[in-house]
Structure formats: structure tokens, C-alpha cells
Design a protein around this motif. Structure first.
Motif, PDB file in Angstrom:
ATOM      1  N   VAL A 404       0.836  -1.207   0.000  1.00 37.74           N
ATOM      2  CA  VAL A 404       0.000   0.000   0.000  1.00 37.74           C
ATOM      3  C   VAL A 404       0.871   1.258   0.000  1.00 37.74           C
ATOM      4  CG1 VAL A 404      -1.646   1.336   1.381  1.00 37.74           C
ATOM      5  CG2 VAL A 404      -1.962  -1.126   1.115  1.00 37.74           C
ATOM      6  N   GLN A 405       1.930   1.266   0.807  1.00 43.12           N
ATOM      7  CA  GLN A 405       2.780   2.449   0.896  1.00 43.12           C
ATOM      8  C   GLN A 405       3.501   2.730  -0.421  1.00 43.12           C
ATOM      9  OE1 GLN A 405       5.124   1.299   4.264  1.00 43.12           O
ATOM     10  NE2 GLN A 405       3.658   2.085   5.759  1.00 43.12           N
ATOM     11  N   LEU A 406       3.946   1.690  -1.066  1.00 45.38           N
ATOM     12  CA  LEU A 406       4.604   1.869  -2.360  1.00 45.38           C
ATOM     13  C   LEU A 406       3.631   2.434  -3.393  1.00 45.38           C
ATOM     14  CD1 LEU A 406       6.796  -1.341  -2.372  1.00 45.38           C
ATOM     15  CD2 LEU A 406       7.651   0.978  -2.746  1.00 45.38           C
ATOM     16  N   SER A 407       2.406   1.958  -3.348  1.00 45.98           N
ATOM     17  CA  SER A 407       1.388   2.463  -4.266  1.00 45.98           C
ATOM     18  C   SER A 407       1.115   3.952  -4.011  1.00 45.98           C
ATOM     19  CB  SER A 407       0.097   1.652  -4.099  1.00 45.98           C
ATOM     20  OG  SER A 407      -0.928   2.162  -4.929  1.00 45.98           O
ATOM     21  N   MET A 408       1.021   4.329  -2.729  1.00 43.50           N
ATOM     22  CA  MET A 408       0.783   5.736  -2.379  1.00 43.50           C
ATOM     23  C   MET A 408       1.939   6.621  -2.818  1.00 43.50           C
ATOM     24  SD  MET A 408      -0.808   5.575   1.467  1.00 43.50           S
ATOM     25  CE  MET A 408      -2.475   5.006   1.794  1.00 43.50           C
ATOM     26  N   LEU A 409       3.155   6.177  -2.532  1.00 39.98           N
ATOM     27  CA  LEU A 409       4.334   6.971  -2.904  1.00 39.98           C
ATOM     28  C   LEU A 409       4.461   7.115  -4.414  1.00 39.98           C
ATOM     29  CD1 LEU A 409       7.150   5.790  -0.456  1.00 39.98           C
ATOM     30  CD2 LEU A 409       6.306   8.125  -0.745  1.00 39.98           C
ATOM     31  N   ALA A 410       4.201   6.048  -5.140  1.00 42.55           N
ATOM     32  CA  ALA A 410       4.311   6.102  -6.599  1.00 42.55           C
ATOM     33  C   ALA A 410       3.297   7.078  -7.190  1.00 42.55           C
ATOM     34  CB  ALA A 410       4.120   4.707  -7.186  1.00 42.55           C
ATOM     35  N   ARG A 411       2.072   7.051  -6.665  1.00 40.70           N
ATOM     36  CA  ARG A 411       1.049   7.983  -7.175  1.00 40.70           C
ATOM     37  C   ARG A 411       1.445   9.428  -6.876  1.00 40.70           C
ATOM     38  NH1 ARG A 411      -2.753   4.252  -5.039  1.00 40.70           N
ATOM     39  NH2 ARG A 411      -3.188   5.652  -3.280  1.00 40.70           N
ATOM     40  N   PHE A 412       1.975   9.667  -5.685  1.00 43.23           N
ATOM     41  CA  PHE A 412       2.395  11.024  -5.331  1.00 43.23           C
ATOM     42  C   PHE A 412       3.562  11.468  -6.214  1.00 43.23           C
ATOM     43  CE2 PHE A 412       5.203  13.790  -2.766  1.00 43.23           C
ATOM     44  CZ  PHE A 412       4.374  14.904  -2.702  1.00 43.23           C
ATOM     45  N   ARG A 413       4.543  10.589  -6.389  1.00 44.22           N
ATOM     46  CA  ARG A 413       5.696  10.921  -7.252  1.00 44.22           C
ATOM     47  C   ARG A 413       5.240  11.274  -8.655  1.00 44.22           C
ATOM     48  NH1 ARG A 413       8.565   5.827  -9.148  1.00 44.22           N
ATOM     49  NH2 ARG A 413       6.527   5.803 -10.174  1.00 44.22           N
ATOM     50  N   ASP A 414       4.321  10.470  -9.184  1.00 47.77           N
ATOM     51  CA  ASP A 414       3.839  10.723 -10.550  1.00 47.77           C
ATOM     52  C   ASP A 414       3.092  12.046 -10.650  1.00 47.77           C
ATOM     53  OD1 ASP A 414       4.915   8.279 -11.191  1.00 47.77           O
ATOM     54  OD2 ASP A 414       3.006   7.205 -11.212  1.00 47.77           O
ATOM     55  N   SER A 415       2.436  12.453  -9.550  1.00 48.18           N
ATOM     56  CA  SER A 415       1.661  13.694  -9.583  1.00 48.18           C
ATOM     57  C   SER A 415       2.550  14.935  -9.633  1.00 48.18           C
ATOM     58  CB  SER A 415       0.737  13.771  -8.362  1.00 48.18           C
ATOM     59  OG  SER A 415       1.478  14.017  -7.171  1.00 48.18           O
ATOM     60  N   ILE A 416       3.821  14.805  -9.187  1.00 42.98           N
ATOM     61  CA  ILE A 416       4.729  15.964  -9.207  1.00 42.98           C
ATOM     62  C   ILE A 416       5.853  15.801 -10.231  1.00 42.98           C
ATOM     63  CG2 ILE A 416       4.260  16.442  -6.773  1.00 42.98           C
ATOM     64  CD1 ILE A 416       7.049  15.282  -6.146  1.00 42.98           C
ATOM     65  N   ALA A 417       5.873  14.673 -10.949  1.00 44.52           N
ATOM     66  CA  ALA A 417       7.012  14.339 -11.818  1.00 44.52           C
ATOM     67  C   ALA A 417       7.220  15.337 -12.955  1.00 44.52           C
ATOM     68  CB  ALA A 417       6.832  12.933 -12.387  1.00 44.52           C
ATOM     69  N   THR A 418       6.159  15.980 -13.413  1.00 42.95           N
ATOM     70  CA  THR A 418       6.274  16.894 -14.569  1.00 42.95           C
ATOM     71  C   THR A 418       6.614  18.326 -14.158  1.00 42.95           C
ATOM     72  OG1 THR A 418       3.882  17.281 -14.482  1.00 42.95           O
ATOM     73  CG2 THR A 418       4.670  15.533 -15.957  1.00 42.95           C
ATOM     74  N   GLU A 419       6.722  18.593 -12.848  1.00 39.70           N
ATOM     75  CA  GLU A 419       7.036  19.948 -12.398  1.00 39.70           C
ATOM     76  C   GLU A 419       8.557  20.141 -12.403  1.00 39.70           C
ATOM     77  OE1 GLU A 419       5.099  20.912  -8.728  1.00 39.70           O
ATOM     78  OE2 GLU A 419       3.345  19.663  -9.220  1.00 39.70           O
ATOM     79  N   PRO A 420       9.048  21.168 -13.145  1.00 44.13           N
ATOM     80  CA  PRO A 420      10.505  21.354 -13.305  1.00 44.13           C
ATOM     81  C   PRO A 420      11.262  21.496 -11.984  1.00 44.13           C
ATOM     82  CG  PRO A 420       9.271  22.772 -14.803  1.00 44.13           C
ATOM     83  CD  PRO A 420       8.270  22.165 -13.871  1.00 44.13           C
TER      84      PRO A 420
END
Length: 459
Positions: A404-420
Motif C-alpha cells: 500500500v505504501q509503495l502504491s501511495m508513494l508512486a502515485r504522489f511521485r507521478d503527480s509531481i514528476a512533470t514539475e521542473p
């Protein structure tokens, strides 16, 4: 509109008979009450206005424990508030200027009788260290009138601290040497009352332990109902267990966020990961998710459907029919159901491999829980099995938490990945994700070598 906050001092000590009442300090319990109530004071808005405190030792100690020194600029100690007469407090309030809110830290019976004067129906009692917020529809304090106030909040230490709530807790009927089959109705009545008592703490959301204990009570109740319905093929029990399951599942997201936020505090100590978690705003992001989930759960637990479901459950476990079928249970019945479940578990366990998807481990974890709950119906007969199951269940739980924690972290990372400006944060999060993936892989290997319940290793 004016707002009045009333705070009764913490539990005081009577150990020293030589002390005058004015000099009596807080006792150990009184001091323990203050830390959890400090959260309430800040959340309720007490710090928005002036705080006036009785000059009695126990009241001043309460002030010190509730409000940190750096936030205590707007506080005054006033000897006039050392009173047990509510009329003195009314006169004192009517002489105030135009403050929008006022907090009084004082004594009973004055505070309780003041609340009775201002409210149409005040609380039945005013426990030590409790906080009450009253809205008063007046422009000036001198216009205070009987029964015109509205109770906005009333919180006691038992509502916000599981430790305080759990004082003098009643034990579950029976003992470790008595099969649960002999007192299932009584045990479920106990769990039902415990759920209802815990609801206030769950709804308030100040202490995560309330939710944890509530989940134990509702899941244990559901497991017992499910186990009995499996043995006796009882339709009503099957329906009831499904209803309890839905309400238990509604708590899962918040529980996962509680665990995640607790672990996040530890991850922030790791080199690299800590900087990434802070700079990315992960703590605030997940705390906001938890707040939203807390509000949704509070709404659910105060809703009509939940109340109806709980009333129906109580009626069922109080019925003659339920008592009749539980009195017929024997260790042989439980053994037969256990053998069936263990066989199904072992077949699936032997099919596990290093390439198996996470869902296969999750499915086994749920089967393991059902086996344990069945065995708990007769602990004296299946005590050794229960000791073995505990370790297995802990490993499956660790695996599920990491999933569950890996899933949460991955979703959060993806949500900010495109910000320079988040490139370094994303790199740090990727490093943390890799570390957690490694931990999960280790736990997976441990589960694969545990073997099935009959003791045969999977690999």
C-alpha cells in the motif's frame, strides 16, 4: 456573536491534608490529561482570544500543560476566578469589554452551573480537563441571558485520548481457559458496546488508537459471525457479517494513511529521502488526504444507515435464535471448519512463487485471518496453532503495508514528476521507493519459506 470557552482544571491531588484547597496541585492522572487536551484547545480556537485562569495551583498547572509558553502571551491569572459560585462568573463576564471570545479555566460546580445557566440543556457532567465551547447570540457581554447559548463543542479527555478512555476498561467475558463457544453472545455484546463507546473518539480523530481499537472490535465481531454462519449455514448471520465487513472496509483507507504518516516520520530521517519528502510537500499532501478521509468516516459513523445497521446487529446478537445456535457449537464443529480452511490455504500457499503477483499474497493473508478467527472460538483447544498463526499474520501484514505504501508513494511521485522544480525531489522519492521495494522483496522471501500451516515449506 460571542464565544465562551470553559475549561475545568485537571484531576487534582488530595494526598497532602495539610494543604489549603487553593494550594492543591494536579495529581498524576491530572497531568496525563493535559497533553491530549492541548490538541483540542488549539483546534477549538481557544488561542484566538484572551485566556483567564483561576490563581489556584491546580488551575495554573492546567494552563501550563494546555498552552505552550510561546503561545501564552494572551493569558492572565485572575484571583476572582477561584470561585465555586456560578453567579460570580456571570457577573465577571458581564463586566468584560468587547472581546469576541473568552476562555475561563476554573472550577466546579461554578463552571457546570454556568453552562446550565447559559444553555437550554447542558451536559450531564463537566469532567476534569474537559473543554466546552458555547456560542452566545449577543453583541456585548453584559447582555448575557439564561438559556440563550448554543453548545458548539464539548470534549473530555476520554473523547480525545485512548489512554484516558481505556482506564478501568471492562474485560471480555470468560477467560483464556474457557472456550469462546460458551459465551459468544456475551462476548459479542461486549464488542458491540465497545464499538459504540469508541465511536466518539473515532469521529473526533485526535488519537489514531481509537480507530485501531474500533477496527479490532468490528472485525472481530464480523469474524465470529462469519465463522458461526459457516458452521451452521445461518442466512441472517451471513447477511450481518457482510454488513459489518462493509463498515470495517470503510475504515481501511484512513488506517493505511495513519500507518503511512507514522512511517513517513521515520523515512524523513533517511539520508536523501528526508530532503525529498520535505521539499516535495509529501507530509502535507498525505495529512490532507487523511483529514479528508477522517471527515468522510465521521460522516458515515453519524449517518442514519450506520446507526440502523448497528441496531440490527445488536438485535441479532441479543436474540434467542442466536443464543440457541451458539450453544450448540462444539470443538468438533470448529475443527471441521478449520480443516477445510487450512486445506484451501495450503493449496494456495504451495502455488506461490517469487513471480506471484501481490494479490496472491493478499488473498492468502485474508484466508489466514479467517483461520485465526475460527481457531479463536476455542482458544484452549487451538492455542498452539494460534501462536504459529500470529507470526505468519505479522509477515503478511508487513507485506500488505509495504504494498500500500509503495502504491501511495508512486502515485504522489507521478503527480509531481512533470514539475521542473521537483526533479531532485522525484529522484529522492525514487530512491526511497527502491529501498521499500527491497524491503518488500525480503518480506516476500520470508513468507515463501514459512511453509503451509501443516509445516511444509513452500519452496
Amino acid at each position: 456573536m460571542k464565544y465562551l470557552y470553559l475549561i475545568r482544571h485537571g484531576k487534582s491531588s488530595w494526598a497532602d491534608d495539610s494543604l489549603r484547597d487553593h494550594a492543591r496541585p494536579l495529581n498524576h492522572r491530572g497531568l496525563k490529561q493535559l497533553a491530549p487536551m492541548s490538541k483540542v484547545v488549539r483546534a477549538a480556537g481557544v488561542l484566538n482570544g484572551p485566556i483567564f485562569c483561576s490563581d489556584a495551583a491546580r488551575a495554573r498547572q492546567t494552563l501550563d500543560g494546555l498552552i505552550p509558553e510561546d503561545l501564552r502571551q494572551n493569558t492572565q491569572v485572575d484571583p476572582a476566578l477561584y470561585t465555586f459560585n456560578y453567579r460570580t462568573l456571570i457577573d465577571w463576564l458581564r463586566a468584560r469589554e468587547d472581546e469576541d471570545s473568552i476562555t475561563l479555566i476554573g472550577h466546579n460546580p461554578a463552571l457546570e452551573e454556568l453552562a446550565d445557566y447559559l444553555l437550554k440543556q447542558g451536559p450531564e457532567s463537566f469532567p476534569t480537563a474537559a473543554v466546552m465551547q458555547i456560542a452566545l447570540p449577543v453583541k456585548h457581554w453584559h447582555k448575557l441571558a439564561r438559556h440563550k447559548g448554543r453548545l458548539e463543542q464539548f470534549l473530555t479527555p476520554r473523547d480525545v485520548s485512548y489512554e484516558q478512555f481505556n482506564r478501568n476498561r471492562k474485560k471480555v467475558p470468560g477467560s483464556k481457559d474457557t472456550p469462546l463457544t460458551r459465551h459468544i453472545p456475551e462476548a459479542l455484546q461486549h464488542q458491540y458496546q465497545r464499538m459504540r463507546d469508541l465511536e466518539t473518539g473515532v469521529i473526533r480523530g485526535f488519537d489514531d488508537e481509537f480507530l485501531h481499537q474500533y477496527r479490532i472490535a468490528i472485525r472481530r465481531s464480523r469474524a465470529i459471525a462469519e465463522s458461526i454462519s459457516e458452521i451452521h449455514s445461518d442466512t441472517e448471520l451471513r447477511k450481518a457479517s457482510k454488513t459489518l465487513k462493509k463498515h470495517a472496509q470503510a475504515t481501511s483507507e484512513l488506517r493505511d494513511l495513519h500507518v503511512f504518516l507514522a512511517d513517513l516520520e521515520q523515512w524523513q530521517l533517511r539520508e536523501g529521502a528526508g530532503v525529498a519528502l520535505v521539499s516535495s510537500g509529501a507530509r502535507s499532501y498525505f495529512a490532507n488526504l487523511a483529514d479528508a478521509e477522517q471527515q468522510a468516516l465521521a460522516k458515515r459513523l453519524t449517518g442514519k444507515k450506520y446507526r440502523r445497521d448497528m441496531e440490527r446487529w445488536h438485535q441479532l446478537i441479543s436474540s434467542r435464535h442466536f443464543k440457541k445456535i451458539t450453544r450448540k457449537l462444539t470443538s468438533g464443529d470448529i475443527r471441521k471448519a478449520l480443516d477445510k480452511r487450512i486445506k484451501q490455504y495450503d493449496i494456495l500457499a504451495q502455488q506461490l512463487s517469487e513471480q506471484a503477483p501481490d494479490e496472491d499474497f493478499h488473498r492468502l493473508r485474508k484466508r489466514l485471518k479467517r483461520i485465526r478467527y475460527l481457531a479463536e472460538l476455542d482458544k484452549p483447544a487451538f492455542g498452539e496453532m494460534l501462536r504459529q498463526l500470529k507470526y505468519r499474520q505479522q509477515k503478511f501484514g508487513d507485506f500488505q503495508d509495504l504494498h500500500v505504501q509503495l502504491s501511495m508513494l508512486a502515485r504522489f511521485r507521478d503527480s509531481i514528476a512533470t514539475e521542473p522544480d521537483m526533479l531532485e525531489s522525484v529522484a529522492g522519492l525514487n530512491s526511497l521507493i527502491q529501498d521499500l521495494e527491497s524491503e518488500k522483496s525480503s518480506v516476500r522471501d520470508e513468507i515463501l519459506t514459512i511453509g503451509d500451516i501443516d509445516g511444509h515449506p513452500v519452496l
